[in-house]
Design a protein around this motif. Structure first.
Motif, PDB file in Angstrom:
ATOM      1  N   SER A 238     -18.977  12.174  28.506  1.00  0.00           N
ATOM      2  CA  SER A 238     -17.924  12.941  27.605  1.00  0.00           C
ATOM      3  C   SER A 238     -18.105  14.361  28.040  1.00  0.00           C
ATOM      4  CB  SER A 238     -19.083  12.873  26.489  1.00  0.00           C
ATOM      5  OG  SER A 238     -20.288  13.326  26.579  1.00  0.00           O
ATOM      6  N   HIS A 239     -19.006  14.565  29.008  1.00  0.00           N
ATOM      7  CA  HIS A 239     -18.610  16.147  29.396  1.00  0.00           C
ATOM      8  C   HIS A 239     -19.354  16.535  30.703  1.00  0.00           C
ATOM      9  CE1 HIS A 239     -22.662  16.297  27.372  1.00  0.00           C
ATOM     10  NE2 HIS A 239     -22.832  17.295  28.477  1.00  0.00           N
ATOM     11  N   GLY A 240     -19.038  17.435  31.519  1.00  0.00           N
ATOM     12  CA  GLY A 240     -19.378  17.809  32.666  1.00  0.00           C
ATOM     13  C   GLY A 240     -18.886  19.032  33.211  1.00  0.00           C
ATOM     14  N   LEU A 241     -19.123  19.372  34.661  1.00  0.00           N
ATOM     15  CA  LEU A 241     -18.654  20.546  35.158  1.00  0.00           C
ATOM     16  C   LEU A 241     -18.011  20.111  36.542  1.00  0.00           C
ATOM     17  CD1 LEU A 241     -18.690  23.876  35.569  1.00  0.00           C
ATOM     18  CD2 LEU A 241     -20.769  23.815  36.643  1.00  0.00           C
ATOM     19  N   ARG A 242     -16.498  20.670  36.539  1.00  0.00           N
ATOM     20  CA  ARG A 242     -15.914  20.408  37.939  1.00  0.00           C
ATOM     21  C   ARG A 242     -14.978  21.447  38.082  1.00  0.00           C
ATOM     22  NH1 ARG A 242     -11.708  15.297  37.829  1.00  0.00           N
ATOM     23  NH2 ARG A 242     -10.858  15.577  40.176  1.00  0.00           N
ATOM     24  N   ASN A 243     -14.800  21.970  39.469  1.00  0.00           N
ATOM     25  CA  ASN A 243     -13.754  22.856  39.796  1.00  0.00           C
ATOM     26  C   ASN A 243     -13.846  24.271  39.033  1.00  0.00           C
ATOM     27  OD1 ASN A 243     -13.059  21.005  41.773  1.00  0.00           O
ATOM     28  ND2 ASN A 243     -11.270  20.319  40.608  1.00  0.00           N
ATOM     29  N   ALA A 244     -15.074  24.520  38.754  1.00  0.00           N
ATOM     30  CA  ALA A 244     -15.337  25.984  38.037  1.00  0.00           C
ATOM     31  C   ALA A 244     -14.871  25.812  36.497  1.00  0.00           C
ATOM     32  CB  ALA A 244     -14.745  27.192  38.603  1.00  0.00           C
ATOM     33  N   PHE A 245     -14.794  24.473  36.233  1.00  0.00           N
ATOM     34  CA  PHE A 245     -14.336  24.218  34.607  1.00  0.00           C
ATOM     35  C   PHE A 245     -15.295  23.551  33.932  1.00  0.00           C
ATOM     36  CE2 PHE A 245     -10.228  25.758  36.516  1.00  0.00           C
ATOM     37  CZ  PHE A 245      -9.892  26.253  35.314  1.00  0.00           C
ATOM     38  N   ASN A 253      -8.843   4.712  20.774  1.00  0.00           N
ATOM     39  CA  ASN A 253      -9.051   3.039  20.673  1.00  0.00           C
ATOM     40  C   ASN A 253      -8.098   2.394  21.739  1.00  0.00           C
ATOM     41  OD1 ASN A 253     -11.142   3.371  18.849  1.00  0.00           O
ATOM     42  ND2 ASN A 253      -9.869   3.616  17.002  1.00  0.00           N
ATOM     43  N   GLN A 254      -6.921   3.122  22.021  1.00  0.00           N
ATOM     44  CA  GLN A 254      -5.914   2.482  22.711  1.00  0.00           C
ATOM     45  C   GLN A 254      -6.185   2.374  24.248  1.00  0.00           C
ATOM     46  OE1 GLN A 254      -4.985   4.849  20.349  1.00  0.00           O
ATOM     47  NE2 GLN A 254      -3.982   3.796  18.840  1.00  0.00           N
ATOM     48  N   GLY A 255      -7.438   3.228  24.515  1.00  0.00           N
ATOM     49  CA  GLY A 255      -7.813   3.329  25.881  1.00  0.00           C
ATOM     50  C   GLY A 255      -7.186   4.538  26.650  1.00  0.00           C
ATOM     51  N   TRP A 256      -6.340   5.383  26.181  1.00  0.00           N
ATOM     52  CA  TRP A 256      -5.687   6.777  26.686  1.00  0.00           C
ATOM     53  C   TRP A 256      -6.942   7.710  26.244  1.00  0.00           C
ATOM     54  CZ3 TRP A 256      -5.021  10.331  23.097  1.00  0.00           C
ATOM     55  CH2 TRP A 256      -4.521   9.497  21.818  1.00  0.00           C
ATOM     56  N   SER A 257      -7.019   8.786  27.170  1.00  0.00           N
ATOM     57  CA  SER A 257      -7.961   9.890  26.926  1.00  0.00           C
ATOM     58  C   SER A 257      -7.386  11.129  26.824  1.00  0.00           C
ATOM     59  CB  SER A 257      -8.922   9.891  28.075  1.00  0.00           C
ATOM     60  OG  SER A 257      -9.556   8.638  28.107  1.00  0.00           O
ATOM     61  N   ILE A 258      -7.923  12.149  26.147  1.00  0.00           N
ATOM     62  CA  ILE A 258      -7.512  13.332  26.014  1.00  0.00           C
ATOM     63  C   ILE A 258      -8.878  14.195  26.425  1.00  0.00           C
ATOM     64  CG2 ILE A 258      -8.020  13.597  23.548  1.00  0.00           C
ATOM     65  CD1 ILE A 258      -6.069  15.768  23.462  1.00  0.00           C
ATOM     66  N   VAL A 259      -8.620  15.155  27.418  1.00  0.00           N
ATOM     67  CA  VAL A 259      -9.760  16.143  28.033  1.00  0.00           C
ATOM     68  C   VAL A 259      -9.412  17.550  27.787  1.00  0.00           C
ATOM     69  CG1 VAL A 259     -10.986  16.689  30.258  1.00  0.00           C
ATOM     70  CG2 VAL A 259      -9.965  14.375  29.883  1.00  0.00           C
ATOM     71  N   SER A 260     -10.636  17.963  27.247  1.00  0.00           N
ATOM     72  CA  SER A 260     -10.414  19.576  26.919  1.00  0.00           C
ATOM     73  C   SER A 260     -11.344  20.260  28.124  1.00  0.00           C
ATOM     74  CB  SER A 260     -10.974  20.070  25.703  1.00  0.00           C
ATOM     75  OG  SER A 260     -11.093  21.416  25.629  1.00  0.00           O
ATOM     76  N   VAL A 261     -10.542  21.297  28.877  1.00  0.00           N
ATOM     77  CA  VAL A 261     -11.211  21.905  29.943  1.00  0.00           C
ATOM     78  C   VAL A 261     -11.265  23.465  29.651  1.00  0.00           C
ATOM     79  CG1 VAL A 261     -10.530  20.226  31.756  1.00  0.00           C
ATOM     80  CG2 VAL A 261      -9.232  22.060  31.257  1.00  0.00           C
ATOM     81  N   ILE A 262     -12.140  24.150  29.893  1.00  0.00           N
ATOM     82  CA  ILE A 262     -12.476  25.781  29.938  1.00  0.00           C
ATOM     83  C   ILE A 262     -12.911  26.083  30.876  1.00  0.00           C
ATOM     84  CG2 ILE A 262     -14.696  25.056  28.618  1.00  0.00           C
ATOM     85  CD1 ILE A 262     -14.102  27.776  27.027  1.00  0.00           C
ATOM     86  N   SER A 263     -12.660  27.132  31.363  1.00  0.00           N
ATOM     87  CA  SER A 263     -13.150  28.058  32.557  1.00  0.00           C
ATOM     88  C   SER A 263     -14.617  28.465  32.430  1.00  0.00           C
ATOM     89  CB  SER A 263     -12.405  29.160  33.094  1.00  0.00           C
ATOM     90  OG  SER A 263     -12.507  30.182  32.113  1.00  0.00           O
ATOM     91  N   THR A 264     -15.265  28.386  33.463  1.00  0.00           N
ATOM     92  CA  THR A 264     -16.609  28.935  33.240  1.00  0.00           C
ATOM     93  C   THR A 264     -16.730  30.342  32.598  1.00  0.00           C
ATOM     94  OG1 THR A 264     -16.954  29.481  35.629  1.00  0.00           O
ATOM     95  CG2 THR A 264     -17.722  27.308  35.091  1.00  0.00           C
ATOM     96  N   ALA A 265     -15.965  31.070  32.945  1.00  0.00           N
ATOM     97  CA  ALA A 265     -15.850  32.441  32.551  1.00  0.00           C
ATOM     98  C   ALA A 265     -15.571  32.638  30.837  1.00  0.00           C
ATOM     99  CB  ALA A 265     -14.794  33.444  33.370  1.00  0.00           C
TER     100      ALA A 265
END
Length: 566
Positions: A238-245, A253-265
């Motif tokens: 459900s969450h993690g850290l990748r490429n300084a984000f 439920n349909q299988g597609w996803s939405i991802v929220s990304v935020i910079s570490t700063a």
């Protein structure tokens, strides 16, 4: 380590240790609180966006079902496409347009709506103008199920709209043709509101992933390009850290996803703000602690400085200085007691000084009278006249010399003489010694004429010459007595006798002689030292140089400016 440093270090330790302890506990606590707050906020917003998009997709699905063959409009489209009657075709066209307008009007969340004929590349019954480059194959695939495909977000094909929309392409399943599809776009305002919902204080960005987790929409294409696969390498999907984000994922439920990304700063912005506030507070309290330590040091240092001045003046100034009070009662009380003690010490010092001078005078007087009883002169005077009456010239000469020597030595205590008188008394003494000793010796006396009338303590040359005669003299002994002027009166008595060891010299100069030795010749050096100390107040110097088997030299340095005591 100075008192100032110790006070400041103690203040820093007493102030910083509790503060550091509280700081670390507060930091971990607030870090956990803020982290949970930020994550909860981001995940809540993300969940809201996901639910809204899911509703929008369900709405597209619902509307597209009404336009399919199972719906009334789909059956009318089948009649239109299979009818050869022109009038009937016209009636069906009008009816389809009316029904489409009714559907789109009652569903405000729907935008562009039309039928698409894939083989012909044509579209009909659109509710608004369509851009000429319409091609569903170029649209970003969001999700695909049996009979319906979802796209987006993408730029609308509405000729009068360039905003992002979601779209759906559903197969109509007409009996007569299998290439007819319903194309429906969401209202651009709905999509815009959904995406704007993510404009939270943390400045989060959104990614849309299809069923294969490929990016179909990206607000930061430089870091997350379209078409790239978004792989999750975190144990928690459900969450993690990748490429300084930092990223947070919600799957529909349909299988597609939405991802929220935020910079570490941006993610740490609020944390850093709080941390800077803590650092500022720490520096402020540190400054206060140092200032308080400095004040305490001043309160202690000023009285100590006053005590230091008083102690330095103890040996040089008999009267206490008018120093300003410290304004600290305890220190002022101690300072007053110290000044009283200083006054008492000086009074005791003066008293001891007077007593010591009187004792020294009494000792000198005692020594003089040990060898100079008055009755001895009267007896010698009687012997002198008897020798004259009986014609004993040698005895008369000896008695006369002895009488003169005793008369000179019987001068009052403290009364000074001159170098001339001292030398004359020494000559009388040598006359007597030549008669006494059975060996030959010679004494050479040299005195600068300018020094003959200079004042000098009484009876200091004879004891020193006596020491030369006493310490191992034999035949052909020679004693040189030299009195000359330099910066001081320099007197030297040198002999060629048996000499002395350094231990013997140290005993003569620094050791106290027992009472049994303070008669006869034993009085010599002890008497001279005491007389010089009493007469010159410690300004005279005495020095002995001797080599065993070669002789001894005694050297006196006397101040010239000393006036004769009346």
């Amino acid at each position: 380590m100075t008192l100032k440093r110790r006070i400041i270090i103690l203040f820093l330790i007493s102030s910083l240790l509790p503060f550091i302890f509280v700081f670390f506990i507060s930091y971990h606590t607030i870090y956990s609180i803020l982290t949970n707050k930020i994550q909860d906020n981001l995940q809540s917003n993300l969940r809201q966006v996901e639910l809204s998009l899911e509703n929008a997709v369900n709405n597209l699905n619902s509307v597209s079902e009404q336009l399919a063959f199972k719906g009334s409009i789909g059956r009318d489209l089948e009649i239109l496409l299979t009818s050869n009657n022109a009038y009937e075709r016209s009636q069906m066209t009008t009816q389809i347009n009316a029904e489409l307008n009714l559907v789109t009007f009652t569903n405000t969340n729907v935008g562009l709506t039309m039928y698409y004929f894939q083989k012909d590349g044509l579209h009909q019954f659109e509710n608004t103008g369509v851009k000429p480059d319409f091609d569903p194959k170029t649209l970003p695939l969001l999700a695909e199920y049996y009979g319906i495909t979802y796209y987006g977000p993408h730029i609308s094909y509405d000729r009068f709209n360039n905003n992002y929309v979601l779209s759906a392409l559903r197969k109509v399943d007409l009996p007569s043709r299998d290439d007819v599809y319903v194309y429906i776009e969401s209202n651009f305002k709905l999509t815009e509101s959904l995406l704007d919902n993510g404009q939270n204080p943390q400045h989060a960005y959104y990614l849309f992933l299809n069923n294969d987790r490929r990016i179909t929409y990206s607000e930061i294409p430089d870091d997350y390009p379209l078409g790239a696969t978004f792989a999750s390498d975190s144990p928690d999907k459900s969450h993690g850290l990748r490429n300084a984000f930092y990223w947070f994922d919600e799957t529909s439920n349909q299988g597609w996803s939405i991802v929220s990304v935020i910079s570490t700063a941006d993610y740490d912005k609020e944390m850093n703000k709080w941390f800077l506030q803590i650092i500022g507070s720490s520096l402020f309290f540190l400054g206060v602690s140092v200032f308080m330590g400095w004040l305490l040091w001043k309160m202690v240092y000023r009285p100590l400085s006053t005590f230091n001045k008083e102690m330095k003046s103890l040996t040089s100034n008999r009267t206490p200085a008018n120093l300003a009070p410290t304004r600290i009662p305890e220190f002022d009380q101690l300072l007053t007691q110290f000044r009283d003690m200083k006054t008492q010490i000086w009074e005791l010092f003066v008293e001891v000084q007077h007593k010591e001078k009187r004792r020294a005078d009494l000792e000198v007087e005692k020594l003089l009278y040990q060898i100079n009883p008055h009755f001895l002169m009267n007896t010698l005077d009687t012997v002198h006249w008897l020798a004259v009456m009986n014609g004993q010239g040698e005895i008369d000469r000896i008695i006369t010399s002895l009488n003169k020597l005793l008369h000179y030595n019987l001068g009052k205590l403290g009364q000074s003489s001159t170098i001339r008188d001292e030398v004359d008394a020494l000559k009388q003494y040598l006359i007597l010694q030549k008669v006494r000793y059975d060996f030959e010796f010679q004494v050479n006396i040299e005195v600068e004429p300018s020094l003959l009338e200079k004042p000098i303590p009484r009876f200091i040359l004879q004891p020193l010459v006596e020491n030369s005669l006493y310490h191992g003299f034999s035949d052909n002994g020679v004693i040189h007595v030299l009195v000359k002027a330099r910066e001081m009166i320099e007197i030297s008595i040198q002999d060629n006798g048996s000499g002395m060891t350094q231990e013997a010299i140290a005993k003569l100069l620094h050791g106290e002689q027992p009472e049994r030795e303070k008669v006869g010749m034993g009085i010599g050096m002890n008497y001279v030292k005491r007389m010089l100390e009493a007469y010159y107040n410690g300004q005279a110097k005495i020095r002995i140089e001797s080599v065993p088997g070669q002789g001894t030299g005694i050297f006196l340095s006397l101040p010239i400016a000393k006036e004769e005591t009346p």
